[in-house]
Motif scaffolding. Structure first.
Motif, PDB file in Angstrom:
ATOM      1  N   ASP A   1       1.088  -1.040   0.348  1.00 51.50           N
ATOM      2  CA  ASP A   1       0.192   0.060   0.104  1.00 51.50           C
ATOM      3  C   ASP A   1       0.484   1.269   0.509  1.00 51.50           C
ATOM      4  OD1 ASP A   1      -2.374  -1.662  -0.090  1.00 51.50           O
ATOM      5  OD2 ASP A   1      -2.799  -0.991   2.506  1.00 51.50           O
TER       6      ASP A   1
ATOM      7  N   ALA B   1       0.979   3.866  -2.911  1.00 53.03           N
ATOM      8  CA  ALA B   1       0.538   5.699  -2.270  1.00 53.03           C
ATOM      9  C   ALA B   1       2.212   6.447  -2.901  1.00 53.03           C
ATOM     10  CB  ALA B   1       0.055   5.386  -1.065  1.00 53.03           C
TER      11      ALA B   1
ATOM     12  N   SER C   1      -0.300   9.594  -3.567  1.00 58.77           N
ATOM     13  CA  SER C   1      -0.975  10.337  -2.899  1.00 58.77           C
ATOM     14  C   SER C   1      -0.357  10.091  -1.359  1.00 58.77           C
ATOM     15  CB  SER C   1      -1.897   9.840  -3.755  1.00 58.77           C
ATOM     16  OG  SER C   1      -2.954   9.586  -2.889  1.00 58.77           O
ATOM     17  N   SER C   2      -1.302  10.262  -0.559  1.00 56.60           N
ATOM     18  CA  SER C   2      -1.412   9.862   0.904  1.00 56.60           C
ATOM     19  C   SER C   2      -1.896   8.934   0.406  1.00 56.60           C
ATOM     20  CB  SER C   2      -1.622  10.743   1.739  1.00 56.60           C
ATOM     21  OG  SER C   2      -3.401  10.887   1.490  1.00 56.60           O
TER      22      SER C   2
ATOM     23  N   ARG D   1      -4.575   8.437   2.938  1.00 59.36           N
ATOM     24  CA  ARG D   1      -6.005   8.069   3.037  1.00 59.36           C
ATOM     25  C   ARG D   1      -6.683   8.418   1.364  1.00 59.36           C
ATOM     26  NH1 ARG D   1      -8.254   9.946   7.577  1.00 59.36           N
ATOM     27  NH2 ARG D   1      -6.499   9.570   9.007  1.00 59.36           N
ATOM     28  N   GLU D   2      -5.846   8.595   0.571  1.00 60.86           N
ATOM     29  CA  GLU D   2      -6.636   9.465  -0.567  1.00 60.86           C
ATOM     30  C   GLU D   2      -6.009   8.641  -1.557  1.00 60.86           C
ATOM     31  OE1 GLU D   2      -4.853  13.338  -0.623  1.00 60.86           O
ATOM     32  OE2 GLU D   2      -6.446  14.069   0.584  1.00 60.86           O
ATOM     33  N   SER D   3      -5.544   7.097  -1.455  1.00 64.84           N
ATOM     34  CA  SER D   3      -5.876   6.500  -2.596  1.00 64.84           C
ATOM     35  C   SER D   3      -6.458   5.579  -3.602  1.00 64.84           C
ATOM     36  CB  SER D   3      -3.668   5.644  -2.217  1.00 64.84           C
ATOM     37  OG  SER D   3      -2.286   6.432  -1.719  1.00 64.84           O
ATOM     38  N   GLY D   4      -7.365   5.528  -2.099  1.00 60.98           N
ATOM     39  CA  GLY D   4      -8.678   5.181  -3.020  1.00 60.98           C
ATOM     40  C   GLY D   4      -8.289   3.306  -3.663  1.00 60.98           C
ATOM     41  N   ARG D   5      -9.037   3.951  -4.774  1.00 65.71           N
ATOM     42  CA  ARG D   5      -8.873   2.358  -5.176  1.00 65.71           C
ATOM     43  C   ARG D   5      -7.459   2.160  -6.425  1.00 65.71           C
ATOM     44  NH1 ARG D   5     -14.844   2.530  -8.746  1.00 65.71           N
ATOM     45  NH2 ARG D   5     -16.425   2.650  -7.101  1.00 65.71           N
ATOM     46  N   SER D   6      -6.871   3.223  -6.233  1.00 65.70           N
ATOM     47  CA  SER D   6      -5.080   2.242  -6.926  1.00 65.70           C
ATOM     48  C   SER D   6      -4.649   1.485  -5.840  1.00 65.70           C
ATOM     49  CB  SER D   6      -4.386   3.538  -7.229  1.00 65.70           C
ATOM     50  OG  SER D   6      -4.947   4.695  -7.056  1.00 65.70           O
TER      51      SER D   6
END
Length: 230
Positions: free
Chosen positions: A201, A205, A210-211, A213-218
């Motif tokens: 993870d 990220a 991205s952080s 928390r904000e990486s989402g579906r990646s």
């Protein structure tokens, strides 16, 4: 354990910011699980193979297969496995072309380049593994692949517990029935044990800038993408 199961899609840390385990860890874990073979298919390179083969000398029960996943511009990636020295030589030529004239970390091949490589005699020594994502190749691209490599195309069937397993299986089995391509089980492993999911993870990220928390579906939706037993 005597098994006929082999993991034919596995990435290592040499798939920069994508794989989360060292080549030696992948080979060691494959031996622990009783896998018959392990194919290293790192992204646009075969950099992990020397270290993987060094470790494999201690586990002769596991056949190590040379391969790579190649990025295509405007198309899903395709993985290739080398059956022999000729196949490995052609794979290296394809990798060199993918990097040629590109910025570092931006390797890719054009669709017409892949098709040209598949017309060479040495391509008979390559196994072709197209992406079977739900947004995969269109009908014209499947036709192009069938015309050049029909007897070498194998379709991976993955059960990733991500809510899309049924759709994924239906698509792969339909393609297999339509084109008579053989299907094989794969976990598209990105690390040797599930505990590496957190590291993966972080790497993801970083790759998408991205952080967490904000990486989402990646990010992978769970920790399933590790080497598994038969």
């Amino acid at each position: 354990m005597n098994s006929s199961y082999a993991e034919l899609q596995a990435k290592t840390c040499f798939s920069f910011l994508s794989g989360a385990s060292h080549p030696s860890e992948m080979v060691e874990r494959a031996a622990e699980l009783g896998l018959r073979a392990l194919a290293i298919t790192d992204l646009n390179g075969v950099y992990a193979l020397p270290k993987a083969f060094r470790q494999a000398k201690q586990h002769t029960e596991v056949k190590l297969i040379s391969g790579a996943e190649l990025t295509l511009r405007d198309h899903p990636p395709i993985s290739f496995l080398a059956k022999n020295r000729a196949g490995y030589g052609l794979l290296c030529r394809m990798i060199t072309r993918a990097h040629e004239g590109k910025p570092k970390g931006r390797a890719f091949l054009e669709w017409h380049e892949i098709l040209s490589f598949l017309e060479l005699p040495a391509s008979e020594s390559l196994i072709v593994i197209p992406s079977t994502r739900l947004d995969t190749l269109d009908q014209i691209q499947w036709r192009d692949l069938r015309e050049r490599a029909a007897d070498r195309i194998h379709l991976p069937l993955q059960r990733l517990l991500d809510g899309r397993d049924r759709l994924r299986a239906e698509r792969v089995l339909a393609l297999s029935q339509e084109s008579n391509f053989p299907v094989f089980a794969s976990n598209d492993a990105h690390y040797h044990i599930g505990e590496r999911r957190m590291l993966h993870d972080v790497l993801t990220a970083t790759r998408v800038r991205s952080s967490l928390r904000e990486s989402g579906r990646s990010l992978f939706s769970n920790a399933e993408r590790h080497l598994k037993s038969p």
